[in-house]
Design an enzyme around this catalytic site. Structure first.
Site, mmCIF file in Angstrom:
data_model
loop_
_atom_site.group_PDB
_atom_site.id
_atom_site.type_symbol
_atom_site.label_atom_id
_atom_site.label_comp_id
_atom_site.label_asym_id
_atom_site.label_seq_id
_atom_site.Cartn_x
_atom_site.Cartn_y
_atom_site.Cartn_z
ATOM 1 N N ASN A 99 0.821 -1.213 0.000
ATOM 2 C CA ASN A 99 0.000 0.000 0.000
ATOM 3 C C ASN A 99 0.859 1.269 0.000
ATOM 4 O OD1 ASN A 99 -2.237 1.607 0.162
ATOM 5 N ND2 ASN A 99 -2.876 0.946 2.205
ATOM 6 N N ARG A 209 -13.115 -6.016 15.999
ATOM 7 C CA ARG A 209 -12.096 -5.023 16.368
ATOM 8 C C ARG A 209 -12.768 -3.667 16.423
ATOM 9 N NH1 ARG A 209 -7.450 -2.593 12.483
ATOM 10 N NH2 ARG A 209 -9.097 -1.056 12.194
ATOM 11 N N TYR A 221 -5.946 6.603 13.558
ATOM 12 C CA TYR A 221 -6.023 5.411 12.726
ATOM 13 C C TYR A 221 -7.269 4.566 13.025
ATOM 14 C CZ TYR A 221 -5.837 0.707 11.291
ATOM 15 O OH TYR A 221 -6.231 -0.492 10.760
ATOM 16 N N ASP A 277 -6.736 -2.067 17.821
ATOM 17 C CA ASP A 277 -5.461 -1.864 17.114
ATOM 18 C C ASP A 277 -4.863 -0.514 17.523
ATOM 19 O OD1 ASP A 277 -3.372 -1.696 15.372
ATOM 20 O OD2 ASP A 277 -4.544 -1.962 13.532
ATOM 21 N N HIS A 279 -1.948 0.438 16.338
ATOM 22 C CA HIS A 279 -1.276 0.859 15.111
ATOM 23 C C HIS A 279 0.098 1.475 15.376
ATOM 24 C CE1 HIS A 279 -1.812 2.107 10.756
ATOM 25 N NE2 HIS A 279 -2.282 0.890 10.793
ATOM 26 N N GLU A 303 -3.575 -4.917 19.728
ATOM 27 C CA GLU A 303 -2.720 -5.122 18.546
ATOM 28 C C GLU A 303 -1.678 -4.025 18.372
ATOM 29 O OE1 GLU A 303 -5.086 -5.601 15.030
ATOM 30 O OE2 GLU A 303 -3.588 -4.599 13.790
ATOM 31 N N GLU A 329 2.387 -6.660 12.000
ATOM 32 C CA GLU A 329 2.017 -6.411 10.597
ATOM 33 C C GLU A 329 3.066 -5.599 9.849
ATOM 34 O OE1 GLU A 329 -1.769 -4.406 11.350
ATOM 35 O OE2 GLU A 329 -0.976 -2.624 10.398
ATOM 36 N N ARG A 350 1.334 -11.490 14.170
ATOM 37 C CA ARG A 350 0.390 -11.146 13.087
ATOM 38 C C ARG A 350 1.108 -10.542 11.884
ATOM 39 N NH1 ARG A 350 -3.727 -8.808 13.093
ATOM 40 N NH2 ARG A 350 -3.428 -6.901 11.940
ATOM 41 N N GLU A 406 -7.893 -11.796 10.590
ATOM 42 C CA GLU A 406 -8.510 -10.536 10.156
ATOM 43 C C GLU A 406 -8.988 -10.700 8.717
ATOM 44 O OE1 GLU A 406 -7.335 -5.800 10.146
ATOM 45 O OE2 GLU A 406 -5.768 -7.251 9.718
ATOM 46 N N TRP A 469 1.583 7.019 12.449
ATOM 47 C CA TRP A 469 0.163 6.922 12.115
ATOM 48 C C TRP A 469 -0.324 5.581 12.590
ATOM 49 C CZ3 TRP A 469 -2.244 3.852 7.992
ATOM 50 C CH2 TRP A 469 -3.639 4.091 7.882
HETATM 51 O O1 KDG Z 1 -1.689 -0.247 4.584
HETATM 52 C C1 KDG Z 1 -1.886 -0.101 5.956
HETATM 53 C C2 KDG Z 1 -2.953 -1.058 6.438
HETATM 54 O O2 KDG Z 1 -2.667 -2.349 6.015
HETATM 55 C C3 KDG Z 1 -3.085 -1.069 7.942
HETATM 56 O O3 KDG Z 1 -3.306 0.231 8.364
HETATM 57 C C4 KDG Z 1 -4.234 -1.971 8.362
HETATM 58 O O4 KDG Z 1 -3.469 -1.922 10.615
HETATM 59 C C5 KDG Z 1 -4.143 -2.431 9.763
HETATM 60 C C6 KDG Z 1 -4.924 -3.608 10.154
HETATM 61 O O5 KDG Z 1 -4.748 -4.053 11.267
HETATM 62 O O6 KDG Z 1 -5.709 -4.073 9.337
HETATM 63 MG MG MG Z 2 -3.183 -3.203 12.371
#
Ligand code: KDG
Ligand code: MG
Length: 469
Positions: A99, A209, A221, A277, A279, A303, A329, A350, A406, A469
């Site tokens: 992305n 979530r 986010y 999340d 993030h 998360e 992630e 994850r 997810e 972010w």
């Molecule tokens: O490209 C960024 C997304 O994949 C992310 O923000 C999604 O954190 C995310 C999630 O847990 O799905």
């Molecule tokens: Mg995430």
């Protein structure tokens, strides 16, 4: 659709002769020149594949003949990979979407990786993985690992089609009837989040979530800010040509999130599994406080609390809380996972199969995690394509230590370009028994939706300084 070969063809038998066989034949049937040519061809194949060619059940040796990279934007940008083989009609489909950096991956695939693959044996998945990972010397990073994942998925797809089996069978067969799934509920306020969560539960989800907009901040986010949840779904249509800037402050966030879960538990009861999340936006002590404050609401997991660089800081969170933790992630190396797993600093790993190197990488992470009682929760957002979602579920249903998956529902326009992928039913994800991963790409349809540059949002503190972010 590819049909597996059932009997040994002439070419197949020849493939099994080996160098000695070719030499023996030389005295009876072939001229000296023909023998030399056969030996050279054999050597070239061995060089291309990393070892002498062999194939399953007497099928003829296979070669990669082309690697097609398809960049398309059916609702959002995707980079798809089609690996073609010397067997007519046999190809594999992978996803190499990163992305916001899609074209960097596409260029890596087209300019650097594709020439290395032509002529190689697509069945040697592990060898190809090692070759593409360690071969360029400058290894790793999200761009290269996403490109590698795209190829890896396509090769597993080919292997499954050739064996006439879904990939999960090649991974050891089913360990469960389906993969427990979670979806997202977000809103501008508590009531709105509750409404979205209730609709998810009515649809069959058992795990949700939850994210809520933070009063006084312009965006955080996973929340819609002051847009409706639908308008803020994060798709390309809503992404400006340049990144939007959101504002984040930890203090109101740390007050709002426990309130959200107190509210949801009171409204939705004890049965529903709730997740949140962070993030990667908190400092260690903030994350420890949040995990502690969330304890009464029994989250399934919290998360990605910390930035991916700070693995050892998870120790601090652990010391202060029994809230289960998930992380990974943003990892793009298998070795990122090791300290968290081996010290049992997390409960769920994850990684994103699309950014860590595909199924070949994921099965190693899962196996390591199994030994330390850590479960999997592969990343499954809308910005990775259906082949990666399919790969997630093929792994989920074939490992012993799966935790949760997810998922997203892809819109019709995406499905027009990329068919197949896992299906949701009664709270669980599953894949069909189609050979391979079960996805296909419609290249003509893809042309109708050309790439559109799009960025993820960025964030700043109120004083203007950069914030994760
Ligand atoms: O490209 C960024 C997304 O994949 C992310 O923000 C999604 O954190 C995310 C999630 O847990 O799905
Ligand atoms: Mg995430």
């Amino acid at each position: 659709m590819h049909k597996p070969l059932s009997n040994i063809s002439q070419l197949g038998r020849r493939g099994f002769l080996g160098v000695a066989g070719v030499a023996a034949l030389s005295h009876s049937l072939l001229s000296r020149r023909q023998v030399v040519r056969a030996l050279l061809a054999k050597d070239r194949l061995a060089e291309n594949t990393g070892s002498s060619a062999g194939s399953c059940r007497g099928l003829p040796p296979l070669k990669i003949t082309d690697v097609r990279v398809i960049v398309t934007c059916p609702d959002r940008n995707y980079v798809l990979v089609k690996v073609l083989t010397s067997e007519p009609g046999l190809y594999g489909v992978g996803d190499a979407t990163l992305n916001g950096r899609e074209l960097a991956v596409a260029a890596d695939l087209e300019q650097h990786i594709s020439p290395l693959l032509i002529g190689r044996d697509p069945e040697q998945i592990e060898d190809t993985w090692q070759y593409l990972y360690r071969g360029p010397y400058w290894r790793g990073g999200p761009v290269q690992m996403t490109a590698l994942a795209g190829i890896d998925l396509a090769l597993w797809d080919i292997k499954g089609k050739r064996a006439n089996m879904p990939v999960y069978q090649l991974l050891g067969g089913r360990t469960r009837t389906g993969a427990l799934a979670y979806t997202h509920a977000s809103g501008r306020n508590l009531v709105e989040v509750e409404g979205v969560a209730r609709r998810a539960l009515e649809r069959g989800f058992k795990c949700v979530r939850a994210q809520v907009a933070i009063p006084g901040l312009e965006g955080t986010y996973g929340t819609p800010g002051n847009k409706t949840p639908e308008a803020a779904a994060g798709r390309v249509a809503n992404m400006a040509e340049l990144p939007q800037t959101e504002v984040f402050e930890p203090a109101p966030y740390l007050r709002a999130v426990p309130r959200l879960f107190e509210y949801l538990r009171a409204k939705l009861g004890p049965e529903v599994e709730l997740l949140h999340d962070c993030h990667e936006k908190l400092d260690p002590i903030q994350a420890a406080r949040l995990a502690h404050d969330l304890e009464p609401y029994h989250l399934f997991f919290l998360e990605d609390c910390l930035r991916p660089e700070y693995k050892e800081s998870f120790r601090l969170i652990r010391e202060h809380s029994t809230t289960p933790l998930a992380m990974g992630e943003l990892f793009n190396s298998l070795w990122d996972c090791v300290p968290l797993i081996k010290e049992q600093l997390i409960d769920y790993i994850r990684c994103d199969l699309g950014h860590i190197g595909g199924i070949t990488a994921a099965r190693k992470v899962a196996a390591l995690a199994e030994l330390f009682q850590v479960r999997t929760a592969w990343h499954g957002p809308g910005d990775i394509g259906p082949p990666t979602h399919a790969a997630n579920v093929h792994v989920d249903i074939s490992i012993p230590n799966f935790g949760i998956q997810e998922m997203v529902f892809f819109p019709d326009v995406t499905r027009e370009v990329i068919s197949g992928g896992p299906e949701f039913k009664d709270g669980y994800m599953n894949v069909s028994d189609l050979p391979g991963l079960g996805c296909d790409v419609n290249e003509e349809a893809a042309k109708k939706y050309p790439y559109r540059r799009a960025y993820l949002p960025t964030a700043r503190r109120k004083d203007g300084s950069v914030q994760d972010w």
